[in-house]
Motif scaffolding. Structure first.
Motif, PDB file in Angstrom:
ATOM      1  N   ILE A 195      67.851  44.794   3.132  1.00 48.42           N
ATOM      2  CA  ILE A 195      66.754  44.689   4.221  1.00 48.42           C
ATOM      3  C   ILE A 195      67.391  45.929   5.232  1.00 48.42           C
ATOM      4  O   ILE A 195      66.355  46.546   5.814  1.00 48.42           O
ATOM      5  CB  ILE A 195      66.969  43.469   5.109  1.00 48.42           C
ATOM      6  N   GLU A 223      64.912  48.905   6.736  1.00 52.56           N
ATOM      7  CA  GLU A 223      64.900  49.405   8.155  1.00 52.56           C
ATOM      8  C   GLU A 223      65.201  51.120   7.960  1.00 52.56           C
ATOM      9  O   GLU A 223      64.341  51.428   8.804  1.00 52.56           O
ATOM     10  CB  GLU A 223      66.008  48.681   8.819  1.00 52.56           C
ATOM     11  N   ILE A 225      58.708  31.824  14.635  1.00 55.39           N
ATOM     12  CA  ILE A 225      58.495  32.818  13.394  1.00 55.39           C
ATOM     13  C   ILE A 225      57.461  32.062  12.716  1.00 55.39           C
ATOM     14  O   ILE A 225      56.724  32.810  12.018  1.00 55.39           O
ATOM     15  CB  ILE A 225      59.855  32.986  12.599  1.00 55.39           C
ATOM     16  N   GLN A 239      77.652  33.821   9.639  1.00 58.02           N
ATOM     17  CA  GLN A 239      76.192  34.490   9.983  1.00 58.02           C
ATOM     18  C   GLN A 239      76.064  35.355   8.727  1.00 58.02           C
ATOM     19  O   GLN A 239      74.793  35.943   8.729  1.00 58.02           O
ATOM     20  CB  GLN A 239      76.363  35.470  11.295  1.00 58.02           C
ATOM     21  N   MET A 248      65.948  34.930   4.586  1.00 55.70           N
ATOM     22  CA  MET A 248      65.140  35.834   5.187  1.00 55.70           C
ATOM     23  C   MET A 248      64.249  36.643   4.116  1.00 55.70           C
ATOM     24  O   MET A 248      63.120  37.109   4.571  1.00 55.70           O
ATOM     25  CB  MET A 248      65.977  36.959   5.909  1.00 55.70           C
ATOM     26  N   GLN A 279      69.482  35.763  14.542  1.00 56.91           N
ATOM     27  CA  GLN A 279      69.643  37.012  14.087  1.00 56.91           C
ATOM     28  C   GLN A 279      68.180  37.554  13.522  1.00 56.91           C
ATOM     29  O   GLN A 279      67.941  38.907  13.605  1.00 56.91           O
ATOM     30  CB  GLN A 279      70.522  36.650  12.770  1.00 56.91           C
ATOM     31  N   MET A 280      67.258  36.892  12.765  1.00 60.12           N
ATOM     32  CA  MET A 280      66.170  37.085  12.429  1.00 60.12           C
ATOM     33  C   MET A 280      65.283  37.805  13.398  1.00 60.12           C
ATOM     34  O   MET A 280      64.426  38.570  12.944  1.00 60.12           O
ATOM     35  CB  MET A 280      65.472  36.007  11.652  1.00 60.12           C
ATOM     36  N   ARG A 309      64.789  41.290  13.488  1.00 62.25           N
ATOM     37  CA  ARG A 309      64.670  42.040  12.286  1.00 62.25           C
ATOM     38  C   ARG A 309      63.280  41.743  11.779  1.00 62.25           C
ATOM     39  O   ARG A 309      62.701  42.355  10.747  1.00 62.25           O
ATOM     40  CB  ARG A 309      65.587  41.406  11.404  1.00 62.25           C
ATOM     41  N   ARG A 341      60.725  36.220   4.021  1.00 59.81           N
ATOM     42  CA  ARG A 341      60.031  35.771   5.422  1.00 59.81           C
ATOM     43  C   ARG A 341      60.060  37.345   5.934  1.00 59.81           C
ATOM     44  O   ARG A 341      59.207  37.227   7.032  1.00 59.81           O
ATOM     45  CB  ARG A 341      60.938  35.034   6.306  1.00 59.81           C
ATOM     46  N   ILE A 342      60.395  38.304   5.463  1.00 61.31           N
ATOM     47  CA  ILE A 342      60.193  39.530   6.071  1.00 61.31           C
ATOM     48  C   ILE A 342      58.843  40.427   5.316  1.00 61.31           C
ATOM     49  O   ILE A 342      58.539  39.783   4.629  1.00 61.31           O
ATOM     50  CB  ILE A 342      61.431  40.582   5.820  1.00 61.31           C
TER      51      ILE A 342
END
Lengths: 354, 354
Positions: free
Chosen positions: B267, B271, A267, B79, B294, A293-294, A297, B297-298
């Motif tokens: 998130i 989606e 990533i 998680q 995350m 997990q990421m 996504r 980072r998305i």
DNA sequence: CTGAAAGCGCTTACAG
DNA sequence: CTGAAAGCGCTTACAG
């Protein structure tokens, strides 16, 4: 509330109370019920320390996560996407089995003292060690303690050659070599010939296995290992990011695909590429490892090798418990399959690529 | 190796050995050194259980993560992006303070028994409870046990009105209301008037606070709460996903912005939107809460309210330890600020929006 | 300053 | 079947 109180209340001796608690067979149903009722009524719980002192097990196992090179205060271990699922699964499985788990992080050799102490102070029946950089000295010392121990991700060859295969040890691995090979074969099948790698830490078993698979697969296909495309990553996001940046700005040719030894680094690489104006998978294909997990996504969804973390953790827990219980423990080894999850981050190389 | 052995080897009595171990002041330097040397030499560690039995503390604290509605085998707790950092930070801080941590997950009311047992069996000196759905009954019971206890994210009003503010209790909260308000103000300042929300679990303090802030801010700006835009999410990805899908396919008007009570759900919403052909932030703005790893980072980077998890965890650990140590414990409460991290997922509403 | 002794709360041979 | 007693490995008044 002590066993003595229960005894008095139930009109029996402490011995008898203890017998029912420990499920001895030689206590008549009537007595058992009588005692149980008092126990129930007062919500009595035997003092775990007294039990342990008197020879019973502690019913707790240690989970030690080693991460010696994550820098203090930057990357903490449980946010590390590799560890979190292990912690998760180990706690889950242990709890199901009626075991408590004592958890400890090892960031420095000093921290290791605490791990040893946990055993020496008899706080735990056995332990599980997971994490990068488990060098042989430490493992030798731990194994030398002669307590039930399970190592996750450790080179069996090393254990054997050091004659560390004692009967209170078990190793739980994943088939990283096979998994990495699958990823590499996939990349090659897409038509890639210039394939780079972002390596993990080479002092870990998985780090080495993933790299060796890379090298072997290339060789098997008569492809050369271009040293410029072999990037150091140490399993760390930052390191990987820097290395990719450097490769990109080097001005030389670029690989058409990169296999990353873990997803975190994959990533990071994607970020570096994107900042450089390159798109995945149009310009460069990327495959990762771990299937965190990421992975599924992000955009594009990352093709990655999935490890059966849950099963591995479960096996580890079952193994320690087994080692703790059995009078005749054995040395054992178990290896779980890895499997490539194909998603959107890889495609055929552009025909016009140099 | 027991204290008796050390005593013999050092030519003193067990009493003296114990004194040097426990740092009594009335042992001459010479004797201390002599004993210490033997201890060192044999790597002696006092049996923790014997110590505890004899009245010492166990030097271990319990960390209990409650997550009653995560379905078994689907979402495991570590998680869950909300818990992982807590586990991380609590273990870290405790270890630094020389404490071990016993960790246990609570998925069902039954599991709670184990938590009680950990106290009753005297396995831990004190405990920290973190997680959703801590209903008052359970808390009442835990508080009733009279062991040092720290609750993370709990409604103080509830504690007060139930007279649960005992002197072995502490509450660590974050200013969710203020944080959520900041997010809402931001959305409104961008020009949004049709703002939806994906709610967290309303039986948690933070779930309620985040919702109330949403409602209050709208009202303060004379904006109406459109019931259609109030989506149930329960802090769960799946639930949020379903709800957003449903709203999208309902055919009615859509909000121009959505405030999500946590990032996981935000998130998921992104989606769902993307699958529906809607882009964030062009079509709909989204703001989250928690600022999980995350989030930044998305694509697009998620605007989110950051909680000082590390500081909160640290405070929680320090509080339990303090409660364990002090003869005169107090009830206390501490609340940490939350702060909006503005990134790329929000922008002004399209002027042509209905 | 320091040792002998009691005690922490259990379990488990041992004897009956 | 069951109780009295020893023992697990410490700590801590107590007495000197």
């Amino acid at each position: 509330m002590r066993s003595e109180d229960i005894a008095r209340l139930a009109g029996v001796s402490r011995s008898t109370v203890s017998r029912v608690i420990n499920n001895y067979s030689n206590v008549p149903e009537e007595t058992r019920i009588k005692v149980l009722k008092v126990i129930e009524q007062y919500q009595y719980e035997p003092n775990s320390f007294a039990r342990a002192l008197a020879g019973k097990k502690t019913d707790t196992i240690g989970l030690f996560a080693i991460s010696m090179n994550e820098k203090e205060n930057t990357t903490r271990i449980y946010q590390n996407n590799y560890f979190a699922p292990f912690v998760d699964a180990v706690v889950d499985t242990s709890n199901e089995r009626g075991c408590y788990v004592l958890i400890h992080t090892v960031y420095s050799p000093d921290d290791f003292l605490k791990v040893k102490q946990a055993f020496l102070q008899k706080r735990i029946d056995g332990g599980i060690i997971v994490g990068t950089q488990k060098d042989i000295d430490i493992v030798r010392e731990m194994v030398g303690l002669e307590y039930p121990l399970v190592l996750i991700d450790y080179d069996i060859t090393e254990i054997m050659s050091e004659h560390l295969d004692r009967n209170h040890l078990a190793i739980v691995n994943s088939k990283d070599y096979e998994g990495a090979t699958e990823a590499m074969e996939y990349l090659i099948s897409l038509g890639h010939t210039d394939i780079g790698i972002i390596c993990g830490q080479m002092n870990t078993y998985s780090g080495r296995e993933r790299y060796t698979a890379y090298e072997d697969t290339l060789k098997r296909h008569n492809l050369t290992v271009n040293e410029r495309f072999v990037l150091k990553g140490d399993f760390l996001k930052d390191t990987a990011y820097q290395e990719v940046k450097q490769l990109l700005s080097s001005g030389g040719t670029l690989p058409t695909a990169i296999f990353s030894a873990n997803d975190d680094m994959a990533i990071s690489a994607m970020e570096a590429l994107s900042e450089f104006g390159l798109t995945v998978p149009d310009d460069i294909s990327i495959a990762g490892f771990d299937d965190i997990q990421m992975a599924s996504r992000i955009q594009p969804k990352l093709t990655s090798v999935r490890l059966p973390i849950y099963e591995m953790s479960k096996a580890a827990v079952e193994k320690v418990i087994e080692l703790c219980d059995s009078q005749q423990p054995t040395f054992s080894t178990i290896s779980f399959p890895a499997r490539l999850m194909i998603r959107d981050s890889c495609q055929q190389p552009k025909p016009n690529h140099v």
